[in-house]
Design a protein around this motif. Structure first.
Motif, PDB file in Angstrom:
ATOM      1  N   GLY A   1      -7.087  -5.778  10.455  1.00 24.37           N
ATOM      2  CA  GLY A   1      -7.576  -6.705   9.443  1.00 24.37           C
ATOM      3  C   GLY A   1      -8.768  -6.098   8.727  1.00 24.37           C
ATOM      4  N   VAL A   2      -9.761  -6.906   8.440  1.00 17.71           N
ATOM      5  CA  VAL A   2     -10.928  -6.455   7.691  1.00 17.71           C
ATOM      6  C   VAL A   2     -11.785  -5.536   8.554  1.00 17.71           C
ATOM      7  CG1 VAL A   2     -12.995  -7.188   6.450  1.00 17.71           C
ATOM      8  CG2 VAL A   2     -10.909  -8.564   6.318  1.00 17.71           C
TER       9      VAL A   2
ATOM     10  N   THR B   1       3.685  -1.339  -7.377  1.00 17.19           N
ATOM     11  CA  THR B   1       3.706  -2.439  -8.335  1.00 17.19           C
ATOM     12  C   THR B   1       2.300  -2.958  -8.596  1.00 17.19           C
ATOM     13  OG1 THR B   1       3.848  -4.245  -6.727  1.00 17.19           O
ATOM     14  CG2 THR B   1       5.904  -3.103  -7.269  1.00 17.19           C
ATOM     15  N   ASP B   2       2.174  -3.799  -9.615  1.00 12.98           N
ATOM     16  CA  ASP B   2       0.883  -4.432  -9.863  1.00 12.98           C
ATOM     17  C   ASP B   2       0.519  -5.376  -8.724  1.00 12.98           C
ATOM     18  OD1 ASP B   2       2.909  -6.207 -10.430  1.00 12.98           O
ATOM     19  OD2 ASP B   2       2.010  -6.963 -12.269  1.00 12.98           O
ATOM     20  N   GLY B   3       1.523  -5.838  -7.967  1.00 18.12           N
ATOM     21  CA  GLY B   3       1.255  -6.681  -6.807  1.00 18.12           C
ATOM     22  C   GLY B   3       0.433  -5.964  -5.757  1.00 18.12           C
ATOM     23  N   TYR B   4       0.702  -4.671  -5.542  1.00 17.41           N
ATOM     24  CA  TYR B   4      -0.083  -3.893  -4.581  1.00 17.41           C
ATOM     25  C   TYR B   4      -1.555  -3.864  -5.002  1.00 17.41           C
ATOM     26  CZ  TYR B   4      -1.906   0.004  -1.864  1.00 17.41           C
ATOM     27  OH  TYR B   4      -2.683   0.771  -1.024  1.00 17.41           O
ATOM     28  N   ILE B   5      -1.788  -3.661  -6.286  1.00 18.48           N
ATOM     29  CA  ILE B   5      -3.163  -3.589  -6.783  1.00 18.48           C
ATOM     30  C   ILE B   5      -3.871  -4.923  -6.580  1.00 18.48           C
ATOM     31  CG2 ILE B   5      -4.591  -3.262  -8.848  1.00 18.48           C
ATOM     32  CD1 ILE B   5      -2.343  -1.377  -9.868  1.00 18.48           C
TER      33      ILE B   5
ATOM     34  N   ALA C   1      -7.062  -5.371  -4.334  1.00 17.14           N
ATOM     35  CA  ALA C   1      -8.282  -5.624  -5.092  1.00 17.14           C
ATOM     36  C   ALA C   1      -8.971  -6.902  -4.618  1.00 17.14           C
ATOM     37  CB  ALA C   1      -7.957  -5.728  -6.589  1.00 17.14           C
ATOM     38  N   ASP C   2      -8.188  -7.843  -4.106  1.00 19.85           N
ATOM     39  CA  ASP C   2      -8.727  -9.132  -3.706  1.00 19.85           C
ATOM     40  C   ASP C   2      -8.711  -9.323  -2.189  1.00 19.85           C
ATOM     41  OD1 ASP C   2      -8.830  -9.626  -6.429  1.00 19.85           O
ATOM     42  OD2 ASP C   2      -6.884 -10.615  -6.475  1.00 19.85           O
ATOM     43  N   TYR C   3      -8.635  -8.245  -1.399  1.00 12.40           N
ATOM     44  CA  TYR C   3      -8.355  -8.330   0.032  1.00 12.40           C
ATOM     45  C   TYR C   3      -9.356  -9.199   0.787  1.00 12.40           C
ATOM     46  CZ  TYR C   3      -6.836  -6.823   4.670  1.00 12.40           C
ATOM     47  OH  TYR C   3      -6.365  -6.801   5.951  1.00 12.40           O
TER      48      TYR C   3
END
Length: 389
Positions: free
Chosen positions: A109-110, A377-381, A385-387
């Motif tokens: 996780g984080v 895909t843009d979904g990966y970004i 980006a918002d993790y």
């Protein structure tokens, strides 16, 4: 009919407050009897506290179970993180009535966040005796950004092999995948199990890549408790590789934001190392990934990726052939205009499928390797980006 689970394993899952979705984020699987086992860990220099703790235990004893926490990696947490991991493992070992060293521990996780120990201590009270292994419940409890649980089962004689995995991002393994655990009631010697598992790890978990990033928490393990008795070793190897290959395909096809599984097979290489290098270079190319996502038959991007392997001086472009599934796109100089157009349309149709196959023959040897990945895909970004926010 394949049994639901191998005999002699118990599992627990619960919510400890690490995941804010109200879902289970803690799981444990333990064998009722001693096991033979094989465990492979990440080579990351920033390996997490749970990896450090588990490595030390594996050096002292053969494990018979695993504790897994989701949504917190317990990485870069210093001596406090190590103490917290040790406290959690000791508490669950008491519930399972086994030595803490008999448990390996995994957490993803984080990074850089301490466990919320007050909440965890409360959640661990009264775990009870557990239940017969519920692989789907455990696979669900270990997920982070996965969209679905990953489970594969095979029968070998009277025994069962069940594998679970999680991982959809930060995957360019240097050992295994993010997390994968296999449980079996087959009887197999320690040496045979370790040799077999490590060999299969190379062909499966070490041959998948989502985004070229190696996790700080990668752990793969197999536990065999022998409750079903001995099995044919040859049959066991086949079944175990099928389980691990299933899990790898699930990981790649569930890559963060992914819409397509990419399977790249390299043949005609001078060595397995070379075949794997070329395959990984293709599968990791952002241009190849985006070409496949856009369903654009721009096969020159595959040649570009092969061309990046400039240290492989025995690779000669004139000897190479490239195909998408069965449609050859290179060399194309011998094709007439009508055939070239037909091939491009066949590739376009193939790229629209959920699984895209790229087949490359280097034409210089007899070695081969297969690698697995996904489109970009843009979904990966957006996911990454918002993790943490």
């Amino acid at each position: 009919m394949i049994p639901a689970a191998p005999k002699g394993f118990r599992s627990w899952t619960t919510h400890l407050g690490l995941a804010d979705e109200g879902r289970d984020d803690f799981s444990m699987v333990v064998s009722d009897r001693p096991c033979t086992a094989s465990v492979v860990f990440t080579k990351s220099l920033f390996a997490g506290a749970c990896v450090t703790l588990s490595r030390s235990s594996v050096d002292r004893t053969c494990p018979r179970g695993v504790v897994i926490l989701a949504k917190n990696a317990n990485v870069a947490t210093g001596t406090q993180g190590l103490r917290n991991a040790n406290e959690i493992r000791s508490a669950v070992a008491r519930s399972a009535e086994i030595d803490p060293d008999a448990l390996i521990m995994a957490s993803t996780g984080v990074i850089g966040v301490q466990y919320p120990m007050t909440t965890i201590r409360g959640g661990l009270t009264g775990l009870g005796e557990g239940f017969p292994l519920d692989a789907h419940a455990v696979a669900s409890a270990i997920m982070t950004t996965d969209t679905r649980a990953k489970v594969s089962v095979r029968a070998v004689g009277a025994s069962t092999i069940v594998g679970i995995a999680k991982g959809v991002g930060m995957i360019e393994p240097d050992m295994a995948t993010m997390l994968s655990f296999v449980f079996t009631d087959a009887e197999i010697s320690q040496d045979d199990l370790d040799r077999t598992f490590r060999d299969i790890v190379e062909r499966t978990y070490n041959s998948v890549s989502i985004d070229t990033d190696t996790s700080t928490s990668d752990t793969a393990a197999i536990f065999a408790n022998g409750a079903a008795g001995p099995v044919s070793h040859a049959d066991f190897v086949v079944a175990l590789e099928e389980v691990c290959t299933d899990l790898v395909k699930m990981i790649a096809s569930d890559g963060e934001g992914a819409t397509k599984l990419i399977v790249t097979t390299i043949t005609g290489a001078s060595s397995e190392r070379q075949a794997r290098l070329v395959g990984k270079t293709i599968i990791n190319s952002p241009l190849v990934k985006t070409m496949i996502h856009g369903e654009d038959p721009n096969w020159g991007r595959v040649l570009m990726a092969i061309g990046k392997c400039s240290d492989e001086t025995d690779i000669e472009p004139d000897k190479i052939s490239v195909a998408f599934a069965d449609t050859v796109v290179f060399p194309s100089s011998s094709l007439d205009e009508e055939t070239s157009k037909a091939n491009m349309e066949a590739v376009r149709v193939h790229l629209a499928a959920p699984t895209v196959e790229i087949n490359v023959n280097l034409g210089i040897g007899t070695e081969r390797w297969r690698v697995y990945g996904c489109d970009l895909t843009d979904g990966y970004i957006r996911i990454n980006a918002d993790y943490t926010t």
